[in-house]
Design a protein around this motif. Structure first.
Motif, mmCIF file in Angstrom:
data_model
loop_
_atom_site.group_PDB
_atom_site.id
_atom_site.type_symbol
_atom_site.label_atom_id
_atom_site.label_comp_id
_atom_site.label_asym_id
_atom_site.label_seq_id
_atom_site.Cartn_x
_atom_site.Cartn_y
_atom_site.Cartn_z
ATOM 1 N N TRP A 164 46.575 -28.762 43.278
ATOM 2 C CA TRP A 164 45.532 -28.597 42.263
ATOM 3 C C TRP A 164 46.150 -28.346 40.888
ATOM 4 O O TRP A 164 45.681 -28.887 39.877
ATOM 5 C CB TRP A 164 44.601 -27.446 42.644
ATOM 6 N N ASP A 165 47.204 -27.539 40.831
ATOM 7 C CA ASP A 165 47.872 -27.284 39.556
ATOM 8 C C ASP A 165 48.458 -28.578 38.985
ATOM 9 O O ASP A 165 48.346 -28.840 37.781
ATOM 10 C CB ASP A 165 48.985 -26.246 39.744
ATOM 11 N N LEU A 166 49.087 -29.381 39.845
ATOM 12 C CA LEU A 166 49.665 -30.638 39.376
ATOM 13 C C LEU A 166 48.571 -31.597 38.913
ATOM 14 O O LEU A 166 48.711 -32.284 37.891
ATOM 15 C CB LEU A 166 50.499 -31.280 40.487
ATOM 16 N N PHE A 167 47.474 -31.665 39.662
ATOM 17 C CA PHE A 167 46.355 -32.536 39.298
ATOM 18 C C PHE A 167 45.746 -32.115 37.972
ATOM 19 O O PHE A 167 45.445 -32.951 37.110
ATOM 20 C CB PHE A 167 45.311 -32.498 40.419
ATOM 21 N N ALA A 168 45.569 -30.806 37.780
ATOM 22 C CA ALA A 168 44.996 -30.303 36.528
ATOM 23 C C ALA A 168 45.905 -30.611 35.353
ATOM 24 O O ALA A 168 45.440 -31.019 34.281
ATOM 25 C CB ALA A 168 44.755 -28.795 36.635
#
Length: 431
Positions: free
Chosen positions: A377-381
């Motif tokens: 999720w952090d990478l996607f954000a």
């Protein structure tokens, strides 16, 4: 006895099978029934010779399946939280007003609207802004420029901060990648002036901005923002301070009258005030809307589909291990029945074997899945361009655990029935 001792002294597979796992020893000391001991042992111990089964492969498949599903649960919960929390994708304001008409009429209406909103007790924050195209390092970028009249400017940076001086700019995550820039680097900005000609200056990148779809910069992660004074010509300085000067400032930047962004008091009182303003200014009032790209991504739910694909792999691995276990341990099952095992105990042993594989997958896979989901999720954000707030929903993981055990035992029904129907005489005669 002598053969067993020699096997233990000699080591190898025979020695390992004669030394049961610590889990089975602990269960035996706790007084667990024989079906439990045998099922847990079959799940954790590979065996040797013709009775060897791919126990480790089944355990690994279970861990991978639970990890993928747990990560999908975390990712899906985070996506749902994002789409229901507008501030995370840059929507900090509740409405904006766009004066229309000719240049003079628009400026007059802009001034009147600003005055009306400044005297509205239910309006907490007011900002003005405008948008248009600028050239940054040779690439056309949709840009915003604005200033706060009351309260903070209603945009947020996921990394760094908003620009504060006339020589600073903040960029969206996608625009930052396209330009090959980073926070702290310098970029060349060329602005076409409405009065003719252009102006090129160096600006320092101060942060990565979160742009909402309604900002008009081209979507999440795309665009640039400047201070209003950072793109101005000095022509408006001769006007007296106030709404008229603000309208002029916006026109000199982008050749348009600009927009007024407002935030109301929370709750029904603020919603009622927005409804009243919409009735009073129906053509000028605009309300935010959610990001279509994220909603479409959530409807398709790629993370869940990926998790289900890995879960199918884990289920196939488990079924294969159970079928192989029934076939290769027919002799052991026959001996157990000779010693007094009934069909129900044989089926329970298979159920305990499956449950053990599932529990190992849950104990190891859920923490790994939570970590993987948060990291994903952090990478996607960071790639798309919004504020990353991973969400771990306890009830979702509890449902996943219960479903994993239930599905595992359902998959074991066929092999359990086959093991229960083994005839001792036929199994031992075949050996």
């Amino acid at each position: 006895v002598r053969t067993a001792r020699r096997a233990v002294r000699g080591g190898g597979d025979a020695a390992r099978v004669l030394r049961p796992s610590r889990t089975r020893v602990l269960l035996a000391s706790a007084g667990a029934p024989p079906s439990t001991l045998i099922g847990v042992g079959n799940a954790l111990e590979r065996g040797y010779g013709r009775a060897a089964v791919p126990a480790r492969t089944a355990l690994l498949g279970s861990v991978l399946a639970v990890t993928a599903l747990s990560a999908a649960v975390v990712f899906g919960a985070s996506l749902g939280h994002l789409t229901s929390t507008p501030v995370l994708y840059g929507q900090w304001y509740d409405a904006w007003f766009s004066p229309s008409g000719s240049s003079q009429a628009s400026a007059a209406q802009f001034s009147a609207l600003v005055t009306t909103l400044e005297h509205d007790p239910d309006i907490t924050d007011i900002a003005i802004g405008g948008g248009g195209g600028v050239m940054i390092d040779g690439r056309v970028v949709s840009a915003l420029a604005g200033a706060a009249l009351r309260g903070p400017f209603p945009l947020v940076a996921s990394v760094g901060r908003l620009p504060r001086t006339t020589s600073e700019v903040a960029l969206g995550a996608t625009t930052l990648r396209q330009l090959g820039a980073h926070v702290g680097s310098g970029v060349r900005v060329t602005v076409q002036q409405p009065t003719g000609g252009s102006r090129t200056s160096w600006y320092r990148v101060t942060g990565t901005m979160v742009f909402a779809p309604s900002d008009g910069t081209g979507g999440l992660g795309t665009g640039a923002i400047f201070t209003l004074d950072g793109l101005l010509t000095p022509s408006c300085g001769r006007l007296p301070a106030g709404a008229a000067q603000n309208a002029c400032r916006l026109r000199t930047v982008f050749g348009a009258g600009g927009e007024i962004l407002v935030t109301t008091v929370p709750g029904p009182r603020g919603q009622a005030d927005l409804a009243r303003l919409a009735l009073a200014y129906p053509a000028e009032t605009n309300l935010p809307y959610p990001p279509t790209s994220l909603l479409n991504f959530g409807e398709v739910n790629f993370p869940l589909l990926f998790g289900l694909a890995v879960a199918l792999f884990g289920a196939a691995t488990l079924v294969h291990a159970l079928v192989v276990s029934v076939g290769r341990r027919r002799r052991d099952t026959g001996l157990l029945k000779v010693l007094g095992f009934v069909r129900r105990q044989t089926a329970f042993a298979m159920s305990w074997q499956t449950t053990t594989v599932a529990v190992v997958g849950l104990v190891v896979g859920i923490p790994l899945g939570i970590a993987a989901g948060r990291l994903g999720w952090d990478l996607f954000a960071g790639y798309v361009g919004f504020v990353a707030v991973p969400v771990v929903v306890a009830w979702g993981l509890i449902a996943l655990a219960a479903g994993t055990i239930a599905v595992a035992n359902l998959l074991a029904a066929g092999p359990a029935i086959a093991a229960a129907r083994i005839r001792p005489a036929a199994a031992l005669r075949a050996e």
